[in-house]
Design a protein around this motif. Sequence first.
Motif, PDB file in Angstrom:
ATOM      1  N   ASP A 399       0.830  -1.210   0.000  1.00 58.84           N
ATOM      2  CA  ASP A 399       0.000   0.000   0.000  1.00 58.84           C
ATOM      3  C   ASP A 399       0.861   1.256   0.000  1.00 58.84           C
ATOM      4  O   ASP A 399       0.544   2.237  -0.673  1.00 58.84           O
ATOM      5  N   LEU A 400       1.951   1.226   0.763  1.00 63.61           N
ATOM      6  CA  LEU A 400       2.860   2.371   0.812  1.00 63.61           C
ATOM      7  C   LEU A 400       3.518   2.598  -0.541  1.00 63.61           C
ATOM      8  O   LEU A 400       3.637   3.749  -1.000  1.00 63.61           O
ATOM      9  N   SER A 401       3.917   1.497  -1.192  1.00 62.31           N
ATOM     10  CA  SER A 401       4.558   1.631  -2.511  1.00 62.31           C
ATOM     11  C   SER A 401       3.596   2.215  -3.528  1.00 62.31           C
ATOM     12  O   SER A 401       4.008   2.957  -4.429  1.00 62.31           O
ATOM     13  N   LYS A 402       2.309   1.918  -3.375  1.00 60.11           N
ATOM     14  CA  LYS A 402       1.295   2.456  -4.287  1.00 60.11           C
ATOM     15  C   LYS A 402       1.142   3.962  -4.095  1.00 60.11           C
ATOM     16  O   LYS A 402       0.977   4.721  -5.058  1.00 60.11           O
ATOM     17  N   LYS A 403       1.203   4.406  -2.818  1.00 55.44           N
ATOM     18  CA  LYS A 403       1.018   5.827  -2.521  1.00 55.44           C
ATOM     19  C   LYS A 403       2.191   6.677  -2.990  1.00 55.44           C
ATOM     20  O   LYS A 403       2.017   7.823  -3.416  1.00 55.44           O
ATOM     21  N   ILE A 404       3.396   6.127  -2.890  1.00 50.74           N
ATOM     22  CA  ILE A 404       4.575   6.930  -3.226  1.00 50.74           C
ATOM     23  C   ILE A 404       5.012   6.790  -4.688  1.00 50.74           C
ATOM     24  O   ILE A 404       5.867   7.551  -5.139  1.00 50.74           O
ATOM     25  N   SER A 405       4.410   5.822  -5.417  1.00 53.29           N
ATOM     26  CA  SER A 405       4.805   5.642  -6.820  1.00 53.29           C
ATOM     27  C   SER A 405       4.167   6.712  -7.693  1.00 53.29           C
ATOM     28  O   SER A 405       3.064   7.187  -7.416  1.00 53.29           O
ATOM     29  N   GLY A 408       0.889   5.501  -9.351  1.00 48.52           N
ATOM     30  CA  GLY A 408      -0.164   5.040  -8.453  1.00 48.52           C
ATOM     31  C   GLY A 408      -0.375   3.536  -8.461  1.00 48.52           C
ATOM     32  O   GLY A 408      -1.407   3.039  -8.000  1.00 48.52           O
ATOM     33  N   GLU A 409       0.614   2.790  -8.961  1.00 50.46           N
ATOM     34  CA  GLU A 409       0.529   1.333  -9.017  1.00 50.46           C
ATOM     35  C   GLU A 409       1.389   0.701  -7.917  1.00 50.46           C
ATOM     36  O   GLU A 409       2.378   1.285  -7.474  1.00 50.46           O
ATOM     37  N   ILE A 410       1.001  -0.487  -7.497  1.00 52.03           N
ATOM     38  CA  ILE A 410       1.785  -1.216  -6.494  1.00 52.03           C
ATOM     39  C   ILE A 410       3.112  -1.660  -7.107  1.00 52.03           C
ATOM     40  O   ILE A 410       3.146  -2.179  -8.232  1.00 52.03           O
TER      41      ILE A 410
END
Length: 453
Positions: A399-405, A408-410
């Motif tokens: 979820d964190l990787s999705k927010k910071i990418s 917006g993808e995991i």
Amino acid sequence: MAEKAKKMKLNYGKTALIGFGFMAVQIAWIIYNAYVPIILKENDTIANLSWASTAVGMIMVIDNVFGVVFQPLFGRFSDRTHTRFGKRTPYLMVGVPLCALLFIFIPRIQLLGILMLDIIVFNFIMSTWRSPVVAMMPDATPSELRGEGNAVINIMGGVGVVLGTVSGKIITFITKATDEHVIRNYVFLFGSIVMVICLLVVVFLVREPDSRLSKAEAATLAREFEKKKGSKDGKKSLGSMGLTKGEKKSLIFMLIALFFNSNATDSIQTYFTTFAKYELNFEESDASLIITLFAAATVIGAIPAGKLGQKFGRKKTIMSGWIGVLAFFLLYAVTKFQPLLYIAIVGGGILIAFVTINTLPLVLEIGGLDRVGTFTGYYYTATFSASIVGPVLVGAMFDLSKKISADGEINYWSLFFYAPACFALALLCMSQVKHGETNSIPEEIIEEIAQDE
């Protein structure tokens, strides 16, 4: 000296027969984990929930929660059990038939309440005999040979994994059935039959010695052994575990290291198929085949891992395994060079065997001769705790990787950084473990084991 070396040779036949108990455990869990999530999702009551996947996930961690709570307890109970059937066998004689019966009904129950009752009782009873069945090998094996013995037990467990994995194919071949619900019903029946056969092998071919007859003598020998062992560390014993300060510190750091190790390996086995599908564009069947290589490589590395632990020491062998798999995974994550994936999976599987084969004997050695079941429970508490916490941590990471990418993808590549981070933390903890290597066992105890065989 040569005569003593001969006595210390592992009885592979007897150890393999003991391994049938672990095979029963493994085939049950493989079938349970493969089919129960599907059964739950297809249940009308759960299917209509807006948070159906969360509900299924919560139900699927029941076995891990019960493992943490009840396995150490029943391991301790089995240490204190003295019957004509031995210390551990009575738990199998009651637990396995009940589990086999409950297992048959899991795919056949439609009402959610009754299904949940069946699942909860099944998981509870499974937790009552896993520690006792795992403790049977150390009971019958000298300390110096437990790493090698654990390798044989893991191979037998691997047979259970394979049988559970291909059970659907076996049923289809035998019955020619095509309806998935019919196949599923037979798969659970097949698993129950194998569990009962494994029980019969352990009860009639292993024949655990009558613990009533040796209770007094074993207590005397154990006290002598503990006294000799305690003289190596003159610090005062702590708590009801009867450990010195040094031993207690080693145990705590070893269990934390196991927690991080299980976090890493469970995350790879759970999420690799998802990673391969979305990051590498693999078909799901191909991704599943690759992760199967990881499990197969672990089985291949089992016997060498036991021998290396015996020759070079358990701690050195464990740490070399973590260093190697950490290097493999990081190298692949940094380079993203496709051929390295297969090297990392196969090589990592073999190196993880260096860890899994030697950690249980190390923990048991810290505990001492008369508390094998208790410390088996502590071992599985650490690994089961990781199975409870791990999915939450990995999910949060995704979820964190999705927010910071940016898109917006995991970022599923983070999996190959998370696992090495866990291995690195395990290494740090392992550096603080100063106990658990093979001790010189008194000749009287070796004689006792030889007579039992």
